[in-house]
Design an enzyme around this catalytic site. Structure first.
Site, PDB file in Angstrom:
ATOM      1  N   ASP A   1       0.857  -1.188   0.000  1.00 58.18           N
ATOM      2  CA  ASP A   1       0.000   0.000   0.000  1.00 58.18           C
ATOM      3  C   ASP A   1       0.894   1.238   0.000  1.00 58.18           C
ATOM      4  O   ASP A   1       2.110   1.150   0.183  1.00 58.18           O
ATOM      5  CB  ASP A   1      -0.856  -0.056   1.276  1.00 58.18           C
ATOM      6  CG  ASP A   1      -1.916   1.032   1.344  1.00 58.18           C
ATOM      7  OD1 ASP A   1      -2.288   1.573   0.293  1.00 58.18           O
ATOM      8  OD2 ASP A   1      -2.374   1.336   2.471  1.00 58.18           O
TER       9      ASP A   1
ATOM     10  N   GLU B   1       2.682   5.042  -3.919  1.00 56.08           N
ATOM     11  CA  GLU B   1       2.660   6.004  -5.048  1.00 56.08           C
ATOM     12  C   GLU B   1       3.978   6.749  -5.182  1.00 56.08           C
ATOM     13  O   GLU B   1       4.304   7.087  -6.334  1.00 56.08           O
ATOM     14  CB  GLU B   1       1.494   6.981  -4.872  1.00 56.08           C
ATOM     15  CG  GLU B   1       0.130   6.337  -5.024  1.00 56.08           C
ATOM     16  CD  GLU B   1      -0.243   5.404  -3.876  1.00 56.08           C
ATOM     17  OE1 GLU B   1       0.199   5.672  -2.741  1.00 56.08           O
ATOM     18  OE2 GLU B   1      -0.945   4.419  -4.112  1.00 56.08           O
TER      19      GLU B   1
ATOM     20  N   ASP C   1      -9.053   3.654  -2.494  1.00 57.56           N
ATOM     21  CA  ASP C   1     -10.034   4.062  -1.480  1.00 57.56           C
ATOM     22  C   ASP C   1     -11.309   4.618  -2.081  1.00 57.56           C
ATOM     23  O   ASP C   1     -11.518   5.834  -2.151  1.00 57.56           O
ATOM     24  CB  ASP C   1      -9.407   5.096  -0.544  1.00 57.56           C
ATOM     25  CG  ASP C   1      -8.233   4.512   0.222  1.00 57.56           C
ATOM     26  OD1 ASP C   1      -8.140   3.272   0.312  1.00 57.56           O
ATOM     27  OD2 ASP C   1      -7.415   5.292   0.734  1.00 57.56           O
TER      28      ASP C   1
HETATM   29  O1  MIG Z   1      -3.633   5.993   4.779  1.00 61.31           O
HETATM   30  O2  MIG Z   1      -3.541   0.731   5.709  1.00 61.31           O
HETATM   31  O3  MIG Z   1      -5.888   2.193   0.385  1.00 61.31           O
HETATM   32  O4  MIG Z   1      -6.834  -0.036   1.704  1.00 61.31           O
HETATM   33  O5  MIG Z   1      -6.779  -0.025   4.535  1.00 61.31           O
HETATM   34  C1  MIG Z   1      -4.466   4.885   4.622  1.00 61.31           C
HETATM   35  C2  MIG Z   1      -4.693   1.473   5.864  1.00 61.31           C
HETATM   36  C3  MIG Z   1      -3.630   3.667   4.380  1.00 61.31           C
HETATM   37  C4  MIG Z   1      -4.908   3.002   2.425  1.00 61.31           C
HETATM   38  C5  MIG Z   1      -5.374   1.819   1.654  1.00 61.31           C
HETATM   39  C6  MIG Z   1      -6.396   1.071   2.437  1.00 61.31           C
HETATM   40  C7  MIG Z   1      -5.800   0.643   3.759  1.00 61.31           C
HETATM   41  C8  MIG Z   1      -5.304   1.873   4.541  1.00 61.31           C
HETATM   42  N1  MIG Z   1      -4.332   2.594   3.720  1.00 61.31           N
END
Ligand code: MIG
Length: 817
Positions: free
Chosen positions: A428, A431, A504
């Protein structure tokens, strides 16, 4: 004046400027800086050939035309005649399939010709065009390629402007949350953390600079392999032009010939690779939430699934499993013995998937940080400070995943998690996302696998290289087993390493619809293994929305429910027994369809077919299909149209040409028309193509729960001839790369009073079952006899009207009369 001194030659213009007032301004070149303007290629003045590369020049700039394959030609521009070194994260090897090609010079043009495509370089204006063998133009420049110097960092903005034909439609480009046909729109590719994104928001998490043009039923693709911030304008600024450009890097694109859209996608995959065959369990239902913790909660979740008999293969641990969000650690308070817990979950048929983010907490007592620091693995700013920023763990540094050594190290960090039994990893925030400022500043330096780059160049591949490191590390540690990986950020080619989810989203009907668009778009943009957060990440769905989303999820390549931490419980049973029963029915359907979905995936891995196919891809010859966005096919045998509105009682569905069986009652519809179909909450429009042999597993609570004694095949009658494919293998190893698998081809042919099925099975894998249970659906006659390779056996009608027969799995031909 210094005119006579050869060492002090004053440029002509400057000298002139001094004449008026008679005063000599000592060497002030600033006055005379050339204005920054767009430079366009001029007339072609010469060419040369090196093997399959052709170089054309206008006396200053150079253009390379490379024959990559019969159907793919690459074009590169060097504004000052100097090409950059060849290196691409998307295309591991461009130069590999050169076949027969020829070169000819005509009076007005040069022509580079393969068996399929001719690239025409027009001498007078340097316009480049691509034609098929009949001379039909598929794609051509509207203006010569052009560029503009970037005074801030050197290098060039590079531009390519193509003609947009009046009825041309445009597809692809990854995860853009908008209509399938992007004509009339402009986009930016710059990977961004876009919590609760909106319809039409741009950019989102991924950069896939690849599009497909469809004009009068004929298609081609353009892949602009440039990792900088790229832009696409599809007849938005000017109705007759499609442009793509970048803030840096090389103007380098691949022309990919069709004329079938699906072939464009396949050929794009010959450049950028396909997704490996995932472990079969990864095609099951996944349950996720931010976060399931502590252990008792996870166990409770698992218990609920089994007690309620709702199939599930994977449970996710979001960031709270870690110790202070430090990657590769466990919160021992919440998870005192992860290995035991994971083993207990596994004994119950659940795989554990854990999240790993790129930010590494700045903490000298934390081994990952120490190792990264000692080995100089973290990213630095242009002036050598570390790239530090705040993410979940607090102040963090970030590994430079564009460095092969860093990837190697990162891959090894998974040892402990693998040892504990983790089956998959979720990347995650790659980016990369940084709280506050969004992402890294442009001046952060990257190794870029030895080709060097600032963040401007590496930003869009950062996430890709992270999940690559993750995948390659897991693959090593798993020995022969297949890892499962999922990433949020991606660049073209990421499909070689991971699946993706759309990020999200929000629990609204609009987002359900957006998801339907996004997974279709991702599928035809080379990201086959994709899905949405079922139910919506933020916000609260009601039972109806959640159930409709589960229904859509059955037909998403990747099926996972996920929700944000501040929302109410979000499991298939969270909305009361009525919805629970429907959710169960549909998750069960996913498990029944597994052998079919797995076979479709094989067609992707092996042949590069997209898993989902919009209606336009099925019938590109009909422009009336271009606005259809809700119907899509999973493989080429199942067509669905998810229900996208609350309280919807019926839906108009377009069926492509052919015969289609309504899955829920076997009613046959003639295609090439719109039909109206009732949409009670416990049904979703789903059709099976006539002539299909649809394999079906018995419902299991998880993949491989029980051995399959006899494989069910649903045979849908059709009065013409139809091929179906079934792929089977071990399900969890890479033995398929050594050709250890079974590939079966069924041909169904129907007449007024008979139906024949032939089977060709090939392969080295032996399935555990010995027989097929055939169910004949839609026979237009009363079956009295079934001949299996000439031997008569009995067929009996069942209550549901299907005739059934059990036959040996190695039959060659079956005749039903
Ligand atoms: O700033 O890890 O898209 O699926 O549950 C949020 C927590 C960070 C974003 C991800 C989401 C995940 C969440 N993450």
């Amino acid at each position: 004046m210094s005119k006579n001194n050869p060492e002090h030659t004053v440029p002509e213009a400057l000298e002139d400027a001094t004449l008026d007032d008679g005063i000599h301004h000592v060497n002030n070149p600033v006055l005379d800086l050339p204005e920054i303007v767009k430079n366009y290629l001029g007339e072609v003045t010469g060419y040369r050939q090196e093997a399959n590369n052709f170089y054309f020049t206008d006396g200053h700039a150079e253009v390379e035309v490379k024959v990559v394959s019969d159907e793919i030609i690459r074009v590169r521009l060097a504004p000052s005649g100097q090409f950059l070194e060849e290196f691409s994260y998307a295309v591991p090897q461009a130069d590999k399939r050169v076949e027969v090609f020829s070169f000819a010079e005509a009076e007005d043009s040069y022509r580079v010709k393969t068996n399929t495509v001719t690239c025409v370089i027009n001498k007078a204006d340097f316009h480049i065009a691509f034609e098929d063998r009949t001379g039909q133009v598929f794609n051509r420049d509207h203006a010569p390629m052009h560029w503009e110097e970037n005074p801030d960092f050197g290098g060039y903005y590079v531009y390519c402007t193509k003609t947009a034909f009046p009825d041309e439609g445009f597809y692809g480009l990854g995860d853009k949350p908008t209509h399938l046909n992007v004509r009339g729109r402009r986009f930016v590719n710059w990977n961004s953390d876009t919590y609760s994104f909106q319809f039409n928001q741009d950019p989102l998490y991924r950069s896939i600079p690849f599009y497909i043009g469809l004009n009068e039923g004929q298609a081609y693709g353009i892949f602009f392999d440039n990792t900088f911030k790229t832009f696409f304008d599809f007849a938005a600024e000017a109705h007759d032009q499609t442009s793509f450009w970048s803030e840096g890097g090389e103007l380098q694109y691949y022309y990919i010939h069709g004329p079938h859209m699906i072939d464009v996608v396949k050929r794009y995959h010959t450049l950028t690779g396909t997704h490996y065959l995932p472990p079969m369990w990864a095609l099951g239902y996944h349950q996720c939430r931010w976060s399931y913790y502590p252990e008792s909660k996870v166990k409770d979740l698992a218990r609920n699934f089994r007690a309620r008999q709702i199939p599930c293969d994977a449970i996710y641990l979001d960031i709270d499993y870690m110790d202070g969000y430090r990657c590769f650690t466990w919160n021992k308070h919440h998870f005192p013995d992860p290995k035991r817990m994971i083993k207990e979950l596994a004994d119950d048929g659940f795989r554990t998937v854990v999240i790993i983010d790129p930010g590494i907490k700045v903490d000298n007592n934390y081994w990952v940080f120490r190792e990264g620091k000692e080995n100089h693995f973290f990213c630095r700013r242009g002036d050598d400070y570390f790239m530090e920023g705040y993410v979940w763990p607090g102040r963090c540094q970030f590994p430079d995943f564009t460095n092969a050594k860093v990837r190697e190290w990162w891959g090894g960090l998974f040892e402990g998690l693998v040892e504990a039994g983790v089956a998959g990893v979720w990347n995650d925030m790659n980016e990369p996302a940084v709280f506050g400022r969004g992402t890294f500043p442009d001046d952060v330096r990257h190794n870029y696998d030895g080709y060097r780059g600032s963040h401007r160049k590496a930003h869009n591949v950062y996430g890709m290289q992270m999940v690559r490191a993750t995948y390659e590390g897991l693959k090593k540690l798993f020995h022969k087993r297949r890892p499962f990986t999922i990433t949020r950020a991606a660049y073209a080619g990421t499909q070689r390493y991971a699946s993706v989810w759309t990020g999200d989203n929000i629990a609204t009907w609009e987002h359900l619809r957006l998801g339907v668009l996004q997974v279709q778009r991702l599928s035809v943009s080379g990201m086959p293994f994709c899905g949405t957060d079922i139910g919506g990440f933020s916000g609260e769905p009601d039972g109806e929305l959640f159930t409709r989303w589960i229904q859509f999820g059955v037909f998403s390549p990747f099926m996972r429910a996920h929700s944000a931490g501040d929302t109410a419980e979000r499991e298939p049973w969270s909305f009361g027994p009525e919805y629970e029963a429907i959710n169960r029915k549909f998750i069960e359907l996913r498990y029944k369809l597994l052998p079919y979905i797995y076979s479709v995936f094989w067609e992707h891995t092996h042949h590069g077919f997209p898993i989902l196919r919009p209606v336009t891809f099925l019938e590109q010859e009909f422009p009336t299909n271009m606005p259809r966005e809700e119907e899509f096919a999973l493989g080429d045998k199942i067509l669905v149209s998810p229900v996208l509105h609350p309280g919807q009682q019926a839906k108009i569905v377009y069926l492509p040409a052919g015969k289609w069986y309504y899955y829920w009652n076997d009613h046959v519809y003639e295609g090439k028309q719109e039909i109206e179909i009732a949409t009670p909450i416990d049904e979703m429009p789903m059709f099976v193509r006539g002539g299909t042999v649809l394999p079906e597993y018995p419902v299991m609570q998880y993949v491989d729960e029980k051995p399959i004694d006899s494989l069910k095949l649903r045979v849908y009658y059709s009065n013409d001839e139809t091929n179906s494919y079934l792929y089977e293998d071990h399900g969890d190893t890479f033995a398929y790369e050594q050709h250890i698998y079974m590939e079966k081809k069924f041909v169904v042919k129907g007449g007024d009073a008979h139906l024949t099925i032939t089977q060709d099975a090939e392969g080295l894998f032996s399935e555990r079952y010995d027989t097929y249970d055939l169910a004949f659906i839609g026979l237009p006659f009363r079956a009295t006899a079934v001949l299996v390779d000439g031997k008569k056996i009995s067929a009996s009608p069942r209550e549901d009207g299907h005739y059934t027969a059990t036959v040996p799995k190695d039959f060659r031909q079956i005749v039903v009369t």
